[in-house]
Design a protein around this motif. Structure first.
Motif, PDB file in Angstrom:
ATOM      1  N   THR A 101       0.832  -1.204   0.000  1.00 49.19           N
ATOM      2  CA  THR A 101       0.000   0.000   0.000  1.00 49.19           C
ATOM      3  C   THR A 101       0.861   1.247   0.000  1.00 49.19           C
ATOM      4  O   THR A 101       0.588   2.200  -0.747  1.00 49.19           O
ATOM      5  N   LEU A 102       1.909   1.262   0.819  1.00 52.05           N
ATOM      6  CA  LEU A 102       2.816   2.417   0.842  1.00 52.05           C
ATOM      7  C   LEU A 102       3.451   2.625  -0.528  1.00 52.05           C
ATOM      8  O   LEU A 102       3.608   3.764  -0.986  1.00 52.05           O
ATOM      9  N   MET A 103       3.819   1.537  -1.192  1.00 50.24           N
ATOM     10  CA  MET A 103       4.363   1.647  -2.552  1.00 50.24           C
ATOM     11  C   MET A 103       3.319   2.187  -3.516  1.00 50.24           C
ATOM     12  O   MET A 103       3.606   3.085  -4.315  1.00 50.24           O
ATOM     13  N   ASP A 104       2.101   1.656  -3.436  1.00 49.06           N
ATOM     14  CA  ASP A 104       1.020   2.068  -4.341  1.00 49.06           C
ATOM     15  C   ASP A 104       0.719   3.556  -4.249  1.00 49.06           C
ATOM     16  O   ASP A 104       0.403   4.184  -5.262  1.00 49.06           O
ATOM     17  N   VAL A 105       0.784   4.115  -3.059  1.00 46.50           N
ATOM     18  CA  VAL A 105       0.445   5.537  -2.891  1.00 46.50           C
ATOM     19  C   VAL A 105       1.675   6.447  -2.925  1.00 46.50           C
ATOM     20  O   VAL A 105       1.563   7.653  -2.716  1.00 46.50           O
ATOM     21  N   GLY A 106       2.839   5.874  -3.170  1.00 41.11           N
ATOM     22  CA  GLY A 106       4.056   6.674  -3.306  1.00 41.11           C
ATOM     23  C   GLY A 106       4.691   7.108  -2.002  1.00 41.11           C
ATOM     24  O   GLY A 106       5.415   8.102  -1.970  1.00 41.11           O
ATOM     25  N   LEU A 107       4.450   6.359  -0.928  1.00 39.08           N
ATOM     26  CA  LEU A 107       5.025   6.718   0.370  1.00 39.08           C
ATOM     27  C   LEU A 107       6.091   5.744   0.851  1.00 39.08           C
ATOM     28  O   LEU A 107       6.508   5.803   2.003  1.00 39.08           O
ATOM     29  N   TRP A 108       6.529   4.847  -0.001  1.00 36.15           N
ATOM     30  CA  TRP A 108       7.567   3.894   0.391  1.00 36.15           C
ATOM     31  C   TRP A 108       8.894   4.602   0.245  1.00 36.15           C
ATOM     32  O   TRP A 108       9.422   4.750  -0.848  1.00 36.15           O
ATOM     33  N   GLU A 109       9.433   5.093   1.342  1.00 37.32           N
ATOM     34  CA  GLU A 109      10.686   5.846   1.340  1.00 37.32           C
ATOM     35  C   GLU A 109      11.844   4.985   0.860  1.00 37.32           C
ATOM     36  O   GLU A 109      12.121   3.946   1.446  1.00 37.32           O
ATOM     37  N   ALA A 110      12.501   5.423  -0.164  1.00 35.42           N
ATOM     38  CA  ALA A 110      13.642   4.674  -0.679  1.00 35.42           C
ATOM     39  C   ALA A 110      14.935   5.058   0.037  1.00 35.42           C
ATOM     40  O   ALA A 110      15.834   4.242   0.160  1.00 35.42           O
ATOM     41  N   SER A 111      15.016   6.290   0.497  1.00 37.99           N
ATOM     42  CA  SER A 111      16.271   6.749   1.096  1.00 37.99           C
ATOM     43  C   SER A 111      16.355   6.368   2.574  1.00 37.99           C
ATOM     44  O   SER A 111      15.482   6.709   3.361  1.00 37.99           O
ATOM     45  N   GLN A 112      17.411   5.634   2.903  1.00 34.56           N
ATOM     46  CA  GLN A 112      17.604   5.237   4.300  1.00 34.56           C
ATOM     47  C   GLN A 112      18.147   6.426   5.094  1.00 34.56           C
ATOM     48  O   GLN A 112      19.057   7.113   4.645  1.00 34.56           O
ATOM     49  N   PRO A 113      17.578   6.671   6.267  1.00 30.36           N
ATOM     50  CA  PRO A 113      18.064   7.777   7.098  1.00 30.36           C
ATOM     51  C   PRO A 113      19.511   7.536   7.550  1.00 30.36           C
ATOM     52  O   PRO A 113      19.977   6.400   7.600  1.00 30.36           O
ATOM     53  N   GLN A 114      20.169   8.613   7.902  1.00 26.36           N
ATOM     54  CA  GLN A 114      21.514   8.519   8.457  1.00 26.36           C
ATOM     55  C   GLN A 114      21.463   7.726   9.760  1.00 26.36           C
ATOM     56  O   GLN A 114      20.460   7.781  10.480  1.00 26.36           O
TER      57      GLN A 114
ATOM     58  N   SER B  62      17.103   9.140  17.754  1.00 27.04           N
ATOM     59  CA  SER B  62      16.081  10.079  18.218  1.00 27.04           C
ATOM     60  C   SER B  62      15.365   9.535  19.450  1.00 27.04           C
ATOM     61  O   SER B  62      15.090   8.344  19.557  1.00 27.04           O
ATOM     62  N   GLN B  63      15.041  10.427  20.350  1.00 24.92           N
ATOM     63  CA  GLN B  63      14.281  10.076  21.550  1.00 24.92           C
ATOM     64  C   GLN B  63      12.818  10.478  21.407  1.00 24.92           C
ATOM     65  O   GLN B  63      12.021  10.263  22.319  1.00 24.92           O
ATOM     66  N   GLN B  64      12.477  11.073  20.270  1.00 18.75           N
ATOM     67  CA  GLN B  64      11.121  11.547  20.030  1.00 18.75           C
ATOM     68  C   GLN B  64      10.234  10.420  19.498  1.00 18.75           C
ATOM     69  O   GLN B  64      10.717   9.538  18.785  1.00 18.75           O
ATOM     70  N   PRO B  65       8.940  10.451  19.816  1.00 22.50           N
ATOM     71  CA  PRO B  65       8.032   9.454  19.234  1.00 22.50           C
ATOM     72  C   PRO B  65       8.092   9.518  17.708  1.00 22.50           C
ATOM     73  O   PRO B  65       8.143  10.608  17.123  1.00 22.50           O
ATOM     74  N   PHE B  66       8.125   8.363  17.094  1.00 24.09           N
ATOM     75  CA  PHE B  66       8.159   8.229  15.641  1.00 24.09           C
ATOM     76  C   PHE B  66       9.383   8.909  15.010  1.00 24.09           C
ATOM     77  O   PHE B  66       9.389   9.184  13.815  1.00 24.09           O
ATOM     78  N   CYS B  67      10.383   9.200  15.806  1.00 28.57           N
ATOM     79  CA  CYS B  67      11.599   9.890  15.334  1.00 28.57           C
ATOM     80  C   CYS B  67      11.242  11.150  14.546  1.00 28.57           C
ATOM     81  O   CYS B  67      11.866  11.467  13.535  1.00 28.57           O
TER      82      CYS B  67
ATOM     83  N   ASP C  90      11.798  14.135  14.834  1.00 28.66           N
ATOM     84  CA  ASP C  90      12.819  15.164  14.667  1.00 28.66           C
ATOM     85  C   ASP C  90      13.920  14.751  13.702  1.00 28.66           C
ATOM     86  O   ASP C  90      14.746  15.588  13.308  1.00 28.66           O
ATOM     87  N   THR C  91      13.935  13.486  13.273  1.00 25.54           N
ATOM     88  CA  THR C  91      15.030  13.026  12.414  1.00 25.54           C
ATOM     89  C   THR C  91      14.581  12.282  11.160  1.00 25.54           C
ATOM     90  O   THR C  91      15.400  12.030  10.281  1.00 25.54           O
ATOM     91  N   MET C  92      13.303  11.901  11.081  1.00 28.83           N
ATOM     92  CA  MET C  92      12.814  11.134   9.933  1.00 28.83           C
ATOM     93  C   MET C  92      11.427  11.608   9.533  1.00 28.83           C
ATOM     94  O   MET C  92      10.682  12.137  10.352  1.00 28.83           O
ATOM     95  N   SER C  93      11.111  11.351   8.279  1.00 31.47           N
ATOM     96  CA  SER C  93       9.716  11.539   7.858  1.00 31.47           C
ATOM     97  C   SER C  93       8.923  10.332   8.368  1.00 31.47           C
ATOM     98  O   SER C  93       9.500   9.284   8.690  1.00 31.47           O
TER      99      SER C  93
END
Length: 108
Positions: free
Chosen positions: A17-30, A36-41, A43-46
């Motif tokens: 589904t994420l691929m179908d709607v164009g939300l499958w992130e290809a770029s791996q975060p640093q 990150s200590q924040q919920p869902f990261c 502050d550091t990730m989409s």
């Protein structure tokens, strides 16, 4: 079918589904983004990066190991908020698949 089998299937459906709607992130975060200590990261990730590289990856590792699943899971509401400005054709399928994952994990 075990809860692990149901979760594995639900994770595959979520990925598709994420691929179908164009939300499958290809770029791996640093690597530092994972600290990150924040919920869902937030502050550091989409949100799509977090779903792919943290949420799905961790749940898949638990499935593969047949390990105990978390006691609670409620990611669908957060994704619904993140996608609030997106069209229903993008938002609804993703939230629906995440709600399925949330339910399977919670009922395991």
């Amino acid at each position: 079918m075990t809860s692990h089998d149901r979760l594995a299937h639900a994770l595959r459906e979520l990925e598709a589904t994420l691929m179908d709607v164009g939300l499958w992130e290809a770029s791996q975060p640093q690597p530092s983004a994972f600290e990150s200590q924040q919920p869902f990261c937030v502050d550091t990730m989409s949100m799509p990066q977090w779903l792919r590289y943290v949420f799905i990856a961790r749940l898949q590792a638990l499935v593969d190991a047949r390990a105990t699943l978390p006691a609670t899971c409620a990611v669908a509401p957060a994704m619904e908020v993140w996608l609030k400005d997106e069209p229903a054709s993008t938002r609804d399928p993703v939230v629906r698949e995440l709600a399925t994952v949330d339910l399977i994990v919670t009922q395991a």
